[in-house]
Design an enzyme around this catalytic site. Structure first.
Site, PDB file in Angstrom:
ATOM      1  N   CYS A 241       0.856  -1.179   0.000  1.00 45.28           N
ATOM      2  CA  CYS A 241       0.000   0.000   0.000  1.00 45.28           C
ATOM      3  C   CYS A 241       0.897   1.235   0.000  1.00 45.28           C
ATOM      4  O   CYS A 241       1.734   1.400   0.887  1.00 45.28           O
ATOM      5  CB  CYS A 241      -0.910  -0.006   1.226  1.00 45.28           C
ATOM      6  SG  CYS A 241      -1.831   1.543   1.484  1.00 45.28           S
ATOM      7  N   CYS A 294     -13.050 -28.364  41.850  1.00 46.29           N
ATOM      8  CA  CYS A 294     -14.392 -27.897  42.162  1.00 46.29           C
ATOM      9  C   CYS A 294     -14.915 -26.993  41.064  1.00 46.29           C
ATOM     10  O   CYS A 294     -14.188 -26.146  40.537  1.00 46.29           O
ATOM     11  CB  CYS A 294     -14.370 -27.157  43.496  1.00 46.29           C
ATOM     12  SG  CYS A 294     -15.999 -26.534  44.000  1.00 46.29           S
ATOM     13  N   CYS A 309     -21.601 -23.688  33.583  1.00 48.85           N
ATOM     14  CA  CYS A 309     -22.460 -22.841  32.758  1.00 48.85           C
ATOM     15  C   CYS A 309     -22.020 -21.390  32.730  1.00 48.85           C
ATOM     16  O   CYS A 309     -22.507 -20.611  31.908  1.00 48.85           O
ATOM     17  CB  CYS A 309     -23.908 -22.920  33.242  1.00 48.85           C
ATOM     18  SG  CYS A 309     -24.174 -22.152  34.865  1.00 48.85           S
ATOM     19  N   CYS A 327     -27.565 -26.054  36.774  1.00 46.43           N
ATOM     20  CA  CYS A 327     -27.395 -25.767  35.346  1.00 46.43           C
ATOM     21  C   CYS A 327     -27.574 -27.026  34.518  1.00 46.43           C
ATOM     22  O   CYS A 327     -27.175 -27.074  33.357  1.00 46.43           O
ATOM     23  CB  CYS A 327     -26.034 -25.131  35.068  1.00 46.43           C
ATOM     24  SG  CYS A 327     -24.635 -26.140  35.589  1.00 46.43           S
TER      25      CYS A 327
END
Length: 581
Positions: A241, A294, A309, A327
């Site tokens: 360019c 966990c 979720c 969820c």
């Protein structure tokens, strides 16, 4: 919207269709007439730099009837913009033009009488013989020693292109012949440096001339005639360019491409890792990595949420469940989904498609040698069809349109996002424009994939009637793709960017491809050369400064077309495949 997708019925032969195909294949005749004035971009090498500079000098010298030194002073002040110089001359007159640039035409002659054999230099306050002093056109005369020291200081300060007279409140520019002569007597290295700066000013200060950004540097510069907002190809094979000196990127504007390239460098690998290993916090939207077994995780902002979720929860939980949260049941996502996650998915959508077309371009580039082999086999066969330029033209059209498609996704990312035009369009306007652009984008994509598939056909093993059918398909698809590309550019320039207040210009689309710059011929007559011309290489970071700042004014865009030549449509095969022989 016009539908450019071609059905199989469109490929059937008819007399009219044959005529149209021949017209398409042979439109080089009309094109040559349009571009008979010559190419609009030229390569300036070390050898032709002086010739390029003298072209502009000669125009000013002939127009204003001035010497070369005065013409150069005027052009350096106006950043080598001949049209701008002539405009000032017409609007404000020659007296204003000369005074503004520091050109003094009224010579003050001193007497050569032997009575005045000494002259006092007002700089060092010493009496020196008159033959050891020099006077400029402005009438101020000082000893050669003071002049020489003045020139050396200005050159070391980077002001060698416009060295002013030493006299108080005199703004006249010193005669370059005097500078060259006095420096050459005792400081030839400084004279060479001065000469080098005068030559390089044609490139450093001229908005129509820029160094080729190739690495390692090829030593060439590119000069454009009409519009500096364009894409060019140097004789070394690099396409870039001209405006921002990065790789060709239309239909992206230079600002868009700079942002996109930086975003890809900074985020591509990060996004891939974050997608696999992190999830956004539902409160602060920062990415959170899970480092335990966990599924109740906590962000550094203090917000606990469910890893499964991504929903916000409380802190109380057991080994098997989180109090007040479940969820396991499917629920539709809220429309106000986490912003970070939305932005991430949006970027991945455009980046994946950008990269897919970029990868396809790299793979399809290998088709050149394969197709050339098929052409060689076909030409050796006893066949009615002898001209296979349609294959090369179709392949070149594929390369060109692949790149357009690839960059169109980077354009869409910023055009319809919040980074640049958030306050320029309402949501309803944004949706309408996005649908318009994406419809055109999808039509182009469908036809590009179709021509890509056809070009991979083993036509060298087909009978003549099948080859003729493929020929018609490629010719028709090439024409359709060209129209779709042109329509996309028109949509961007007129319907999208043209309606906004912010300025984001793109390089115009050229059916013939990115123009290859032609080499500027070196003048054979060098009788007018004065002094020794230093060999010019690309500067290495120590660019010279000047008292006068060059304007960044852009010329109005003019319609331009690519350079023709030869029997094939020049659609710019990748640089690595350019035959430099």
């Amino acid at each position: 919207m016009d539908d450019y997708v071609i059905s199989d019925d469109d490929y059937q032969y008819s007399d009219d269709q044959d005529d149209s195909v021949e017209a398409y294949e042979n439109d080089e005749t009309d094109y040559q007439l349009v571009t008979s004035k010559g190419p609009s971009t030229q390569v300036i090498t070390k050898e032709s730099l002086l010739a390029a500079q003298r072209e502009d000098l000669r125009r000013v010298m002939d127009m204003l009837s001035v010497k070369e030194q005065h013409a150069r002073t005027l052009l350096i002040y106006h950043c080598w913009d001949v049209e701008k110089l002539f405009a000032v001359y017409v609007d404000k007159g020659i007296a204003y033009l000369f005074a503004e640039a520091g050109v003094t035409m009224d010579k003050h002659h001193r007497s050569d009488s032997s009575v005045h054999s000494l002259i006092m230099c007002e700089i060092c306050m010493e009496d020196v013989p008159i033959d050891e002093a020099t006077g400029m056109d402005c009438g101020h005369c000082f000893c050669n020693t003071c002049w020489t020291e003045h020139f050396i200081v200005k050159i070391n300060e980077g002001q060698s292109k416009r060295i002013r007279c030493m006299a108080h409140k005199c703004y006249s520019i010193c005669d370059e012949a005097v500078v060259r002569t006095l420096l050459g007597r005792k400081h030839p290295d400084m004279a060479e440096k001065y000469e080098r700066f005068l030559l390089e000013s044609y490139i450093e200060d001229n908005k129509r001339v820029k160094w080729c950004p190739s690495t390692p540097h090829c030593g060439n510069a590119i000069r454009v005639e009409d519009d500096e907002l364009c894409e060019v190809e140097c004789s070394c094979g690099l396409q870039f360019c001209f405006s921002c000196l990065s790789e060709t990127h239309s239909p992206c504007s230079c600002v868009m491409w700079e942002l996109w390239a930086k975003k890809c460098r900074d985020e591509s690998e990060t996004v891939n890792w974050m997608t696999v290993h992190t999830k956004p916090c539902p409160k602060c939207h920062k990415p959170v990595e899970k480092n335990g077994g966990c599924n109740l995780v906590s962000c550094i902002c203090g917000q606990p949420f469910c890893w499964v979720c991504g929903g916000a929860t409380g802190r109380n939980h057991t080994w098997s469940s989180i109090a007040g949260h479940s969820c396991g049941r499917y629920k539709d996502q809220e429309k106000s989904a986490e912003r970070a996650k939305r932005d991430l998915y949006r970027y991945m959508h455009y980046h994946n498609r950008y990269k897919a077309h970029t990868d396809s371009f790299k793979l399809e580039s290998k088709l050149k040698e394969t197709i050339q082999g098929k052409i060689d086999i076909s030409e050796e066969k006893d066949s009615k069809l002898r001209d296979y330029s349609w294959v090369i033209n179709g392949l070149s059209r594929l390369f060109r349109s692949r790149r357009v498609l690839s960059y169109s996704y980077a354009f869409a990312f910023y055009m319809f996002g919040d980074e640049l035009f958030k306050d320029e369009m309402s949501e309803a306007q944004r949706e309408i424009k996005q649908n318009l652009f994406e419809d055109q984008q999808q039509q182009l994509e469908a036809n590009v994939e179709k021509i890509s598939k056809i070009l991979e056909e083993p036509f060298d093993t087909f009978p003549d009637d099948k080859v003729m059918e493929i020929r018609m398909q490629i010719i028709n698809l090439s024409a359709v793709i060209d129209k779709l590309c042109q329509k996309m550019y028109d949509c961007i320039e007129n319907d999208l960017l043209g309606s906004l207040h912010q300025t984001h210009n793109i390089a115009p689309y050229k059916s013939k491809g990115i123009e290859k710059a032609s080499e500027l011929s070196v003048w054979s007559n060098k009788a007018n050369n004065t002094g020794r011309i230093a060999e010019v290489d690309r500067p290495s970071g120590s660019g010279s400064s000047d008292d006068h700042e060059c304007s960044s004014h852009k010329r109005a865009r003019k319609e331009s077309v690519g350079s023709g030549g030869g029997g094939f449509f020049d659609l710019n095969l990748p640089a690595e495949f350019v035959d430099r022989n």
